[in-house]
Design a protein around this motif. Structure first.
Motif, PDB file in Angstrom:
ATOM      1  N   GLU A  55       0.820  -1.203   0.000  1.00 48.75           N
ATOM      2  CA  GLU A  55       0.000   0.000   0.000  1.00 48.75           C
ATOM      3  C   GLU A  55       0.857   1.256   0.000  1.00 48.75           C
ATOM      4  N   LYS A  56       1.967   1.230   0.724  1.00 51.71           N
ATOM      5  CA  LYS A  56       2.890   2.372   0.696  1.00 51.71           C
ATOM      6  C   LYS A  56       3.416   2.590  -0.719  1.00 51.71           C
ATOM      7  N   GLN A  57       3.817   1.501  -1.359  1.00 46.22           N
ATOM      8  CA  GLN A  57       4.353   1.580  -2.715  1.00 46.22           C
ATOM      9  C   GLN A  57       3.317   2.152  -3.676  1.00 46.22           C
ATOM     10  N   LEU A  58       2.102   1.659  -3.576  1.00 47.82           N
ATOM     11  CA  LEU A  58       1.050   2.088  -4.484  1.00 47.82           C
ATOM     12  C   LEU A  58       0.636   3.536  -4.213  1.00 47.82           C
ATOM     13  N   ALA A  59       0.523   3.895  -2.931  1.00 49.58           N
ATOM     14  CA  ALA A  59       0.125   5.263  -2.588  1.00 49.58           C
ATOM     15  C   ALA A  59       1.135   6.282  -3.105  1.00 49.58           C
ATOM     16  N   GLU A  60       2.407   5.956  -2.989  1.00 51.35           N
ATOM     17  CA  GLU A  60       3.441   6.877  -3.465  1.00 51.35           C
ATOM     18  C   GLU A  60       3.402   7.020  -4.982  1.00 51.35           C
ATOM     19  N   MET A  61       3.080   5.928  -5.684  1.00 50.19           N
ATOM     20  CA  MET A  61       3.049   5.956  -7.147  1.00 50.19           C
ATOM     21  C   MET A  61       1.859   6.750  -7.680  1.00 50.19           C
ATOM     22  N   LEU A  62       0.812   6.924  -6.863  1.00 53.11           N
ATOM     23  CA  LEU A  62      -0.368   7.653  -7.326  1.00 53.11           C
ATOM     24  C   LEU A  62      -0.037   9.085  -7.718  1.00 53.11           C
ATOM     25  N   SER A  63       0.979   9.659  -7.085  1.00 54.35           N
ATOM     26  CA  SER A  63       1.346  11.045  -7.386  1.00 54.35           C
ATOM     27  C   SER A  63       1.861  11.202  -8.808  1.00 54.35           C
ATOM     28  N   LEU A  64       2.211  10.083  -9.456  1.00 49.78           N
ATOM     29  CA  LEU A  64       2.704  10.133 -10.832  1.00 49.78           C
ATOM     30  C   LEU A  64       1.568  10.237 -11.838  1.00 49.78           C
ATOM     31  N   GLY A  65       0.332  10.118 -11.352  1.00 43.24           N
ATOM     32  CA  GLY A  65      -0.811  10.242 -12.240  1.00 43.24           C
ATOM     33  C   GLY A  65      -1.090   9.021 -13.088  1.00 43.24           C
ATOM     34  N   LEU A  66      -0.599   7.860 -12.661  1.00 43.43           N
ATOM     35  CA  LEU A  66      -0.789   6.639 -13.451  1.00 43.43           C
ATOM     36  C   LEU A  66      -2.216   6.122 -13.329  1.00 43.43           C
ATOM     37  N   SER A  67      -2.705   5.535 -14.394  1.00 38.00           N
ATOM     38  CA  SER A  67      -4.026   4.916 -14.381  1.00 38.00           C
ATOM     39  C   SER A  67      -3.958   3.587 -13.639  1.00 38.00           C
ATOM     40  N   THR A  68      -5.127   3.018 -13.378  1.00 41.88           N
ATOM     41  CA  THR A  68      -5.163   1.714 -12.719  1.00 41.88           C
ATOM     42  C   THR A  68      -4.422   0.677 -13.547  1.00 41.88           C
ATOM     43  N   LYS A  69      -4.631   0.709 -14.839  1.00 43.05           N
ATOM     44  CA  LYS A  69      -3.946  -0.235 -15.727  1.00 43.05           C
ATOM     45  C   LYS A  69      -2.434  -0.044 -15.664  1.00 43.05           C
ATOM     46  N   GLU A  70      -1.983   1.203 -15.686  1.00 42.79           N
ATOM     47  CA  GLU A  70      -0.540   1.479 -15.640  1.00 42.79           C
ATOM     48  C   GLU A  70       0.057   1.073 -14.286  1.00 42.79           C
ATOM     49  N   LEU A  71      -0.692   1.295 -13.209  1.00 42.09           N
ATOM     50  CA  LEU A  71      -0.224   0.863 -11.893  1.00 42.09           C
ATOM     51  C   LEU A  71      -0.085  -0.653 -11.847  1.00 42.09           C
ATOM     52  N   ALA A  72      -1.069  -1.347 -12.400  1.00 38.99           N
ATOM     53  CA  ALA A  72      -1.039  -2.806 -12.410  1.00 38.99           C
ATOM     54  C   ALA A  72       0.160  -3.321 -13.192  1.00 38.99           C
ATOM     55  N   GLU A  73       0.416  -2.720 -14.334  1.00 41.66           N
ATOM     56  CA  GLU A  73       1.553  -3.151 -15.155  1.00 41.66           C
ATOM     57  C   GLU A  73       2.876  -2.858 -14.469  1.00 41.66           C
ATOM     58  N   SER A  74       2.976  -1.721 -13.815  1.00 41.06           N
ATOM     59  CA  SER A  74       4.225  -1.354 -13.142  1.00 41.06           C
ATOM     60  C   SER A  74       4.533  -2.288 -11.974  1.00 41.06           C
ATOM     61  N   LEU A  75       3.487  -2.738 -11.289  1.00 42.70           N
ATOM     62  CA  LEU A  75       3.669  -3.572 -10.108  1.00 42.70           C
ATOM     63  C   LEU A  75       3.509  -5.062 -10.404  1.00 42.70           C
ATOM     64  N   HIS A  76       3.170  -5.378 -11.658  1.00 43.33           N
ATOM     65  CA  HIS A  76       2.998  -6.775 -12.079  1.00 43.33           C
ATOM     66  C   HIS A  76       1.910  -7.474 -11.269  1.00 43.33           C
ATOM     67  N   ILE A  77       0.798  -6.748 -11.091  1.00 44.10           N
ATOM     68  CA  ILE A  77      -0.367  -7.315 -10.436  1.00 44.10           C
ATOM     69  C   ILE A  77      -1.582  -6.982 -11.294  1.00 44.10           C
ATOM     70  N   SER A  78      -2.721  -7.586 -10.992  1.00 50.38           N
ATOM     71  CA  SER A  78      -3.911  -7.344 -11.801  1.00 50.38           C
ATOM     72  C   SER A  78      -4.556  -6.010 -11.441  1.00 50.38           C
ATOM     73  N   ALA A  79      -5.365  -5.491 -12.372  1.00 48.34           N
ATOM     74  CA  ALA A  79      -6.085  -4.253 -12.121  1.00 48.34           C
ATOM     75  C   ALA A  79      -7.062  -4.421 -10.959  1.00 48.34           C
ATOM     76  N   TYR A  80      -7.629  -5.625 -10.812  1.00 47.92           N
ATOM     77  CA  TYR A  80      -8.541  -5.883  -9.706  1.00 47.92           C
ATOM     78  C   TYR A  80      -7.809  -5.783  -8.362  1.00 47.92           C
ATOM     79  N   THR A  81      -6.570  -6.285  -8.335  1.00 47.24           N
ATOM     80  CA  THR A  81      -5.776  -6.211  -7.105  1.00 47.24           C
ATOM     81  C   THR A  81      -5.448  -4.756  -6.772  1.00 47.24           C
ATOM     82  N   VAL A  82      -5.136  -3.973  -7.789  1.00 51.50           N
ATOM     83  CA  VAL A  82      -4.885  -2.542  -7.579  1.00 51.50           C
ATOM     84  C   VAL A  82      -6.111  -1.883  -6.959  1.00 51.50           C
TER      85      VAL A  82
END
Length: 355
Positions: A302-329
């Motif tokens: 959650e820390k990793q994901l919360a910090e990445m939100l400031s980059l303006g990434l979409s759910t799909k882009e967050l999922a790809e960056s973290l190698h997890i599914s969009a549902y998990t995001v």
């Protein structure tokens, strides 16, 4: 639920308890514990969870003369029951009498500070929740009284996580009033000698010194605990010659009480006078994020994901960056929003990463 847990839990507003600020809450905790465990004086301090340096202490009368000396023993001398070690211990509560096998004279702190001040035993507790330390509680028993017993240590240990949970919540509480318009725009600079006697300060430093003294209810001219702590940490790093080996830990991030955050740091100045410089600056986004991520009890992901939100990434882009599914995001985001008390990404970024 034992008596200590029940008594402290009653101070929680969610259980119908009073609406107290951090200092008032700690005063109330001390008063309630005194009904269950006899002691002559007490001190309860909050700490920066990353450096374990004090961000402000509630100190009862009778401890003024020894409180600053006890801090010196904590940072500059080897002795029994070090707070930092206690914060990592399996059982984070111990008495001096127990730690020394019934021979408190083995402790230099006892011989030179506690005994001359009229104290015969000392109980220390690291206030932890979720593996993170948010403060320390210290109880003092007078000479001539029986030392703290194991059952009393167990009682304090049972209440510790509840106290820690409440202290954790204060680090993230939203302001109830507008920020103080008198906050200086300049950074505060305070210069002290190696004995921590102030040499000079600019107006901004004087402002923050006054605010911090008010927070700890200290007399004019007294050095606030957070300032003393960062200075002693620097002196300890210099003595251990570790300051150059890794980043200095002489740093505190604290909430000022109006919803803004202040970073206090100390460093050694060059030259033969061995002067120290303390700076007071509005906390950087990174400092605030680190503190609030702990206060909201975010998981590592959650820390990793919360910090990445400031980059303006979409759910799909967050999922790809973290190698997890969009549902998990999405599941992580729901948890993050709930813990932070927000309902959108915009709110979360504003809360965690202030500009």
């Amino acid at each position: 639920m034992n008596e200590a847990i029940r008594s402290i839990a009653q101070l929680d507003p969610a259980r119908g308890g009073p609406d107290l600020d951090s200092m008032q809450y700690r005063e109330a905790v001390i008063a309630r514990l005194r009904r269950l465990v006899p002691f002559a004086a007490a001190c309860c301090t909050t700490v920066d969870p990353h450096t374990l340096l004090t961000t402000g202490a509630v100190t009862e009368q009778g401890l003024e003369a020894v409180h600053s000396v006890l801090l010196e023993y904590e940072y500059l001398r080897e002795d029994e029951m070090n707070y930092a070690q206690l914060a990592e211990a399996d059982i984070p509560v111990v008495s001096l009498n127990m730690a020394t096998g019934g021979e408190p004279e083995r402790s230099e702190r006892y011989r030179k500070v506690l005994q001359p001040a009229g104290f015969g035993d000392e109980l220390r507790a690291a206030l932890r929740t979720g593996g993170v330390c948010w403060g320390f509680l210290t109880l003092f028993r007078p000479l001539g009284d029986p030392p703290f017993q194991e059952r009393e240590c167990d009682l304090i240990a049972s209440a510790g996580p509840i106290i820690a949970e409440r202290l954790r919540s204060y680090a993230s509480v939203l302001p109830v009033t507008a920020a103080d318009s008198g906050v200086p725009e300049d950074n505060g600079i305070l210069v002290l000698d190696e004995h921590l006697a102030p040499r000079s300060a600019n107006a901004a430093a004087d402002y923050w010194l006054t605010r911090l003294r008010q927070k700890e209810k200290l007399a004019d001219g007294m050095l606030p605990g957070p300032v003393r702590a960062v200075c002693l940490r620097v002196l300890a790093e210099l003595e251990n010659k570790s300051a150059g080996a890794e980043a200095s830990r002489a740093r505190i991030c604290l909430q000022t009480g109006d919803g803004s955050y202040l970073t206090v740091t100390a460093s050694r100045l060059g030259g033969p006078e061995r002067l120290l410089a303390v700076s007071f600056v509005s906390a950087r986004s990174a400092d605030v994020f680190r503190l609030l991520a702990e206060a909201f009890a975010f998981t590592a992901r959650e820390k990793q994901l919360a910090e990445m939100l400031s980059l303006g990434l979409s759910t799909k882009e967050l999922a790809e960056s973290l190698h997890i599914s969009a549902y998990t995001v999405q599941d992580h985001l729901k948890s993050i929003f709930a813990k932070a008390g927000v309902s959108s990404r915009r709110e979360l970024i504003s809360r965690l990463l202030p500009r």
